[in-house]
Motif scaffolding. Sequence first.
Motif, PDB file in Angstrom:
ATOM      1  N   GLY A  65       0.794  -1.227   0.000  1.00  0.00           N
ATOM      2  CA  GLY A  65       0.000   0.000   0.000  1.00  0.00           C
ATOM      3  C   GLY A  65       0.819   1.267   0.000  1.00  0.00           C
ATOM      4  O   GLY A  65       0.298   2.344  -0.286  1.00  0.00           O
ATOM      5  N   ALA A  66       2.110   1.196   0.358  1.00  0.00           N
ATOM      6  CA  ALA A  66       2.931   2.402   0.424  1.00  0.00           C
ATOM      7  C   ALA A  66       3.139   2.987  -0.973  1.00  0.00           C
ATOM      8  O   ALA A  66       3.347   2.250  -1.943  1.00  0.00           O
ATOM      9  CB  ALA A  66       4.278   2.092   1.068  1.00  0.00           C
ATOM     10  N   ARG A  67       3.071   4.298  -1.067  1.00  0.00           N
ATOM     11  CA  ARG A  67       3.297   5.008  -2.318  1.00  0.00           C
ATOM     12  C   ARG A  67       4.368   6.055  -2.079  1.00  0.00           C
ATOM     13  O   ARG A  67       4.087   7.214  -1.766  1.00  0.00           O
ATOM     14  CB  ARG A  67       2.002   5.658  -2.810  1.00  0.00           C
ATOM     15  N   LEU A  68       5.622   5.640  -2.188  1.00  0.00           N
ATOM     16  CA  LEU A  68       6.728   6.547  -1.943  1.00  0.00           C
ATOM     17  C   LEU A  68       6.790   7.635  -2.991  1.00  0.00           C
ATOM     18  O   LEU A  68       6.600   7.378  -4.189  1.00  0.00           O
ATOM     19  CB  LEU A  68       8.052   5.775  -1.935  1.00  0.00           C
ATOM     20  N   ARG A  69       7.076   8.856  -2.522  1.00  0.00           N
ATOM     21  CA  ARG A  69       7.350   9.974  -3.419  1.00  0.00           C
ATOM     22  C   ARG A  69       8.812  10.388  -3.366  1.00  0.00           C
ATOM     23  O   ARG A  69       9.294  11.055  -4.285  1.00  0.00           O
ATOM     24  CB  ARG A  69       6.447  11.160  -3.077  1.00  0.00           C
ATOM     25  N   ARG A  70       9.504   9.996  -2.300  1.00  0.00           N
ATOM     26  CA  ARG A  70      10.927  10.312  -2.172  1.00  0.00           C
ATOM     27  C   ARG A  70      11.625   9.167  -1.446  1.00  0.00           C
ATOM     28  O   ARG A  70      11.150   8.683  -0.413  1.00  0.00           O
ATOM     29  CB  ARG A  70      11.140  11.613  -1.400  1.00  0.00           C
ATOM     30  N   LEU A  71      12.768   8.737  -1.974  1.00  0.00           N
ATOM     31  CA  LEU A  71      13.569   7.670  -1.381  1.00  0.00           C
ATOM     32  C   LEU A  71      15.020   8.107  -1.392  1.00  0.00           C
ATOM     33  O   LEU A  71      15.561   8.467  -2.447  1.00  0.00           O
ATOM     34  CB  LEU A  71      13.400   6.366  -2.155  1.00  0.00           C
ATOM     35  N   ALA A  72      15.656   8.099  -0.212  1.00  0.00           N
ATOM     36  CA  ALA A  72      17.062   8.491  -0.072  1.00  0.00           C
ATOM     37  C   ALA A  72      17.812   7.368   0.635  1.00  0.00           C
ATOM     38  O   ALA A  72      17.427   6.950   1.728  1.00  0.00           O
ATOM     39  CB  ALA A  72      17.191   9.798   0.705  1.00  0.00           C
ATOM     40  N   ILE A  73      18.885   6.894   0.018  1.00  0.00           N
ATOM     41  CA  ILE A  73      19.744   5.851   0.581  1.00  0.00           C
ATOM     42  C   ILE A  73      21.156   6.396   0.585  1.00  0.00           C
ATOM     43  O   ILE A  73      21.748   6.638  -0.488  1.00  0.00           O
ATOM     44  CB  ILE A  73      19.659   4.551  -0.240  1.00  0.00           C
ATOM     45  N   ARG A  74      21.710   6.588   1.768  1.00  0.00           N
ATOM     46  CA  ARG A  74      23.025   7.197   1.899  1.00  0.00           C
ATOM     47  C   ARG A  74      23.943   6.296   2.715  1.00  0.00           C
ATOM     48  O   ARG A  74      23.692   6.048   3.894  1.00  0.00           O
ATOM     49  CB  ARG A  74      22.936   8.570   2.556  1.00  0.00           C
ATOM     50  N   CYS A  75      24.976   5.807   2.080  1.00  0.00           N
ATOM     51  CA  CYS A  75      26.077   5.094   2.734  1.00  0.00           C
ATOM     52  C   CYS A  75      25.597   3.894   3.551  1.00  0.00           C
ATOM     53  O   CYS A  75      26.085   3.660   4.650  1.00  0.00           O
ATOM     54  CB  CYS A  75      26.882   6.054   3.599  1.00  0.00           C
ATOM     55  N   CYS A  76      24.651   3.147   3.040  1.00  0.00           N
ATOM     56  CA  CYS A  76      24.297   1.838   3.595  1.00  0.00           C
ATOM     57  C   CYS A  76      25.096   0.808   2.796  1.00  0.00           C
ATOM     58  O   CYS A  76      24.594   0.206   1.838  1.00  0.00           O
ATOM     59  CB  CYS A  76      22.795   1.593   3.492  1.00  0.00           C
ATOM     60  N   HIS A  77      26.353   0.599   3.175  1.00  0.00           N
ATOM     61  CA  HIS A  77      27.303  -0.102   2.328  1.00  0.00           C
ATOM     62  C   HIS A  77      27.027  -1.601   2.213  1.00  0.00           C
ATOM     63  O   HIS A  77      27.565  -2.242   1.311  1.00  0.00           O
ATOM     64  CB  HIS A  77      28.721   0.131   2.841  1.00  0.00           C
ATOM     65  N   ARG A  78      26.235  -2.159   3.088  1.00  0.00           N
ATOM     66  CA  ARG A  78      25.896  -3.575   2.981  1.00  0.00           C
ATOM     67  C   ARG A  78      24.604  -3.790   2.200  1.00  0.00           C
ATOM     68  O   ARG A  78      24.234  -4.933   1.933  1.00  0.00           O
ATOM     69  CB  ARG A  78      25.761  -4.184   4.388  1.00  0.00           C
ATOM     70  N   LEU A  79      23.927  -2.725   1.865  1.00  0.00           N
ATOM     71  CA  LEU A  79      22.665  -2.833   1.149  1.00  0.00           C
ATOM     72  C   LEU A  79      22.930  -3.281  -0.288  1.00  0.00           C
ATOM     73  O   LEU A  79      23.670  -2.633  -1.028  1.00  0.00           O
ATOM     74  CB  LEU A  79      21.938  -1.493   1.166  1.00  0.00           C
ATOM     75  N   ALA A  80      22.328  -4.397  -0.672  1.00  0.00           N
ATOM     76  CA  ALA A  80      22.587  -4.981  -1.987  1.00  0.00           C
ATOM     77  C   ALA A  80      21.362  -5.001  -2.884  1.00  0.00           C
ATOM     78  O   ALA A  80      21.509  -5.148  -4.102  1.00  0.00           O
ATOM     79  CB  ALA A  80      23.123  -6.406  -1.835  1.00  0.00           C
TER      80      ALA A  80
END
Length: 590
Positions: free
Chosen positions: A324-339
């Motif tokens: 149900g989520a409807r993102l309008r903005r997504l920020a990913i900063r320096c999550c170095h393990r995120l694949a």
Amino acid sequence: MDRHAPPPEMAAGGDRLSKLDDEVLGHILSFLPAREAARASSLSSRWRHVFAAVHTVSMAETDADHPAIRGYVSPPYRRGLDPLAPPVFSAVVTTALLSRHRRRRHRPVPLRALRVDMTGYVRADSAAVDQWVSYAVQQAAADHGLEIDLRLGRPAICDRAYSLRDSATIPEDDDDDDDDNAEDEQHDNAADDDDEKQEARDRSPSPAKRARSHSPSSSDYDDDVASSDDEEVRGYTPVFRPWRPVHTIPSMLFSCAVLRSLALGSCGFALPATVALPSVETLVLSHVRGPASDVQRLVSGCPRLADLTLEACGAVTAVTILGGARLRRLAIRCCHRLAAVAVDASELHTFEYRGAVPRGRDFLTLHHGDAPRRRRGIACCHVDICGEEATSEEELTGLRLFLQLFADDATHLHLQSARLGAGADKDALASFPTFPNLRHLELWGSLPDDDAAAAAVTTVTTILNSTPGLEALTLVFHPRGDGGDADSYSQNELRDAHRLRYNPHAVLAAAAAGGAMVVPCLRSTVREINLVHYQGGMAQRSLAKFLLCNAPAIAELFCVSAEGPLFMLEQLKQELRGWLMNKSAKTCFR
């Protein structure tokens, strides 16, 4: 009428502002920090209880709140007995919240926002922080919702400083004979590499060093050693450092039905069996501690989530925002393990990424639900490659495939790396993605004086040829070639990093060679060019000359120069004006 007589409203006592209702005055004071709003009580007896009508409490711990910085050296067990001891910051926040109950006959107005920025958190503050959260949930405004912003530290987002790779040390892909000696060479140079990394960390203080400078006692820290598995994750080597004690946010917060905005920094959280945050629209998680499953459960428990920010969440390896989520903005900063990131992009407008080079299309998966894809997708895209400069074919290919995800719909593109436009002249990025709808392009990075000017012109030209409808071009030059955060340097170091290097007798032959290149957007659509941190080096001047001499449609030039002698600044101004094809274009120099 006597012209010396006071106005009627003053003669009747008070002023127009004081005649407003307490709720109106409290709403006005809610836009100020809590300390400033509390000082209003000293204006007159009319303002004595106005703070009780404040619906927003915002407090930030400063250096003056730390006893060690203020010169107070008495031991902690005597602070309560010494009348000259500075107040503890946690006690100041508690007092501000209790001051809303000063009017005995009237209930305080519902709380709309609680924002606390606390840098000197210690274990003794744990009970106070839990009381703040409990108080905010109980006093929340049902009609306006509740915002909680709780930061228990100010560590840097990332320890990976921008660094350039010398072209002489970059291995060639076709030198297969060197593979056998790679391991021996790496072993021989291990000590030298460690010394260089340690020197770089000394120049750019780590978050732990900054935290220790603010902490009352080093005994309040725990030694948190990162897992050795992190060393193999996308080339990221963790820094072994002591961390602050971690506070666990109580579970009652994650079942607050009126909570609309939640920001947590440098803390952990204890999630209940079921996370129910039906009203949360904004979620910010920075340096949160805990298993990756908790972060995913928290995100999944916000069905109305529209704005998500993940900063330095080292335990997170995958994130899914579907349903149900409807993102309008997504920020990913320096999550170095995120694949891997999977997101419903039906309404996604802005995407920000900072970290290592993404692994092409496998890193980000965009879903558009059952409905057909909208005509306009992600309009604003920020891509920041931190750490070492990307030079390998694998990295550059992954970056090209990653940018291809936003090529069709992006109208604003922000590219930042160690070197300005790094890799655009290599074979992997020779076919740079075409951005047909791009209107504003920002390129951030260093352009050292020893760089070949022709290569810089070729790099920028390759990118501009992929933006046929570009209207505004912004070039931001990193100082020293590392582009570190301003907090990592003193004021003197920043001034030295941005000093002018202007040589009026230099021959800019590279720009003349680049003049033979025809860039369609420069010839027809570019109306604005911005140069930030312009130092007047050979490579920067060559690039600026090529752009200005090939942009007849430009209408505005904005330049922020580095510090230097006034006569040198004037020479740079006259030189830039002389390169303009449109002499009537508006110019602004700072």
